[in-house]
Design an enzyme around this catalytic site. Structure first.
Site, PDB file in Angstrom:
ATOM      1  N   PHE A 104       0.836  -1.201   0.000  1.00 47.56           N
ATOM      2  CA  PHE A 104       0.000   0.000   0.000  1.00 47.56           C
ATOM      3  C   PHE A 104       0.869   1.248   0.000  1.00 47.56           C
ATOM      4  O   PHE A 104       1.872   1.315   0.723  1.00 47.56           O
ATOM      5  CB  PHE A 104      -0.875   0.068   1.257  1.00 47.56           C
ATOM      6  CG  PHE A 104      -1.819  -1.065   1.464  1.00 47.56           C
ATOM      7  CD1 PHE A 104      -3.132  -0.990   1.006  1.00 47.56           C
ATOM      8  CD2 PHE A 104      -1.423  -2.205   2.151  1.00 47.56           C
ATOM      9  CE1 PHE A 104      -4.023  -2.028   1.236  1.00 47.56           C
ATOM     10  CE2 PHE A 104      -2.305  -3.251   2.382  1.00 47.56           C
ATOM     11  CZ  PHE A 104      -3.615  -3.164   1.912  1.00 47.56           C
ATOM     12  N   ASP A 105       0.454   2.257  -0.746  1.00 49.63           N
ATOM     13  CA  ASP A 105       0.948   3.611  -0.532  1.00 49.63           C
ATOM     14  C   ASP A 105       0.252   4.132   0.723  1.00 49.63           C
ATOM     15  O   ASP A 105      -0.719   3.550   1.206  1.00 49.63           O
ATOM     16  CB  ASP A 105       0.617   4.468  -1.755  1.00 49.63           C
ATOM     17  CG  ASP A 105       1.059   5.918  -1.595  1.00 49.63           C
ATOM     18  OD1 ASP A 105       2.079   6.160  -0.918  1.00 49.63           O
ATOM     19  OD2 ASP A 105       0.374   6.802  -2.139  1.00 49.63           O
TER      20      ASP A 105
END
Length: 407
Positions: A249-250
């Site tokens: 995930f960012d």
């Protein structure tokens, strides 16, 4: 944003929950009375449900071209022409092995109940025309998690469940079903809406994550508070783990809101660093994918409870362009305040994400910035764009002109 599904019924819906439990108990008893090697689907209210579009699951470029150039009727006819039902299979098989439908035949039709009937499936596969699998969905890794959870918790319903969410007509369903069976995918629940958007059904199917190639539908899902992303397949294929689900995930505008990113875009890095230090102990607001990380964490904790932390088949990664020393503490404290864990946190201080993702080899990487998606895709990572926040108005740090944003 939608929160993780509750596992305890409230007093207001106690009667409905009791009735539902009775229905599921009856369904479970019926299922277990049948002889089958396939495990039963989990209850939707406990499952981690991933809704996927047909184009996420299958390569339908040729079929889509027919739809766009020749219309719906030709498209449906094409799909029907490329399916094979049991009658077709029986005719092909009897012709190939010399079986006859009459008593004088040297090999009567009832020999279908004996050899070589056991070899029929491999023969059929030569004549079927299944849709080509994209391999974007980590079906094997998801089912590995389920298999291990079932061993540790035989009666648990907290499992992954994949639902096909498509606006295809029901007449196309036979080819979709045949294709899913051809690849032995574990997908039992379908939603085929006959040209209408399936987004309105996502909440009814209790969806935790929706993956599609259609940017408009993904945007609609996010606006409905459902974690969603647009899938992008890399040109080069990377060998991915089948025994551990790896999700990257960012941070900003993905797990967290875009509040800090707005400061970067509008006031620059120095103001951003100052703002993050001043608000280090103030949790960031949740972003569109927070609820999916929460769902993954729920399953991880079931392994931890059985002393399986070091051998957990789910691993999560935070891959952010933030600098650790200047703005990393607030991110980690926010996750802690939510009661969530991330297995690996990687602060890149603006460096490209592609090379690092190539090392991680995640089954999917979520980011709100298209240039990060493109960089990851170029290096073989299956990427999912989250169209949320101020980043959609910028490209590589530059504001997109309003007329271009509308295109």
């Amino acid at each position: 944003m939608s929160e993780i599904k509750p596992t305890v019924a409230t007093s207001t819906d106690k009667n409905e929950a009791t009735a539902e439990e009775k229905d599921w108990a009856a369904a479970k008893a019926h299922f277990e009375s049948l002889k089958s090697t396939k495990p039963r689907p989990p209850k939707p209210r406990y499952a981690v449900t991933i809704g996927v579009s047909s184009r996420t699951l299958f390569d339908m470029v040729a079929e889509r071209k027919i739809f766009q150039e020749e219309g719906l009727e030709k498209y449906v006819q094409h799909q029907q022409d490329h399916e094979m039902n049991n009658s077709d299979r029986l005719i092909l098989f009897t012709k190939s092995v010399g079986l006859g439908p009459n008593p004088s035949s040297s090999r009567p039709i009832d020999s279908l109940n004996r050899e070589p009937f056991g070899h029929v499936p491999s023969y059929w596969k030569k004549h079927e025309k299944p849709l080509k699998l994209t391999k974007d969905l980590p079906d094997r890794a998801l089912m590995t998690v389920n298999e291990r959870l079932r061993k540790l918790y035989p009666d648990s319903e907290e499992l992954f469940d994949i639902v096909l969410m498509t606006n295809n007509h029901a007449q196309v369903g036979v080819r979709l079903i045949n294709s899913i069976n051809h690849y032995d995918l574990t997908i039992e629940r379908f939603c085929m809406t006959g040209g209408q958007s399936p987004i309105g059904y996502l909440k009814a199917y209790m969806t935790n994550l929706y993956l599609s190639k259609d940017s408009k539908k993904v945007q609609e899902a996010i606006e409905e508070g459902i974690a969603a992303a647009i899938m992008f397949k890399p040109e080069m294929e990377t060998q991915l783990s089948e025994t551990q689900l790896r999700v990257a995930f960012d941070g900003d505008a993905v797990l967290f809101s875009d509040e800090s990113e707005i400061i970067v875009k509008q006031h620059g890095l120095d103001m951003f660093f100052e703002h993050e230090k001043l608000n280090e102990n103030t949790p960031l607001a949740k972003g569109p994918l927070k609820c999916f990380l929460e769902a993954l964490g729920k399953l991880q904790k079931k392994f931890y409870a059985k002393n399986e932390r070091l051998n957990c088949p789910i691993r999560t990664f935070l891959v952010t362009a933030r600098s650790a020393a200047s703005s990393g503490a607030r991110v980690l404290k926010t996750l802690r305040s939510w009661g969530l864990e991330i297995d690996e946190a990687l602060f890149l201080a603006g460096a490209p994400k592609g090379p690092l993702l190539q090392k991680i080899r995640p089954h999917i990487f979520f980011d709100d910035q298209m240039f990060h998606i493109e960089g990851a895709k170029d290096m073989g990572t299956i990427s999912a764009h989250v169209p949320y926040g101020i980043g959609q108005k910028y490209n590589k740090g530059k504001l997109i002109e309003p007329e271009k944003q509308q295109k």
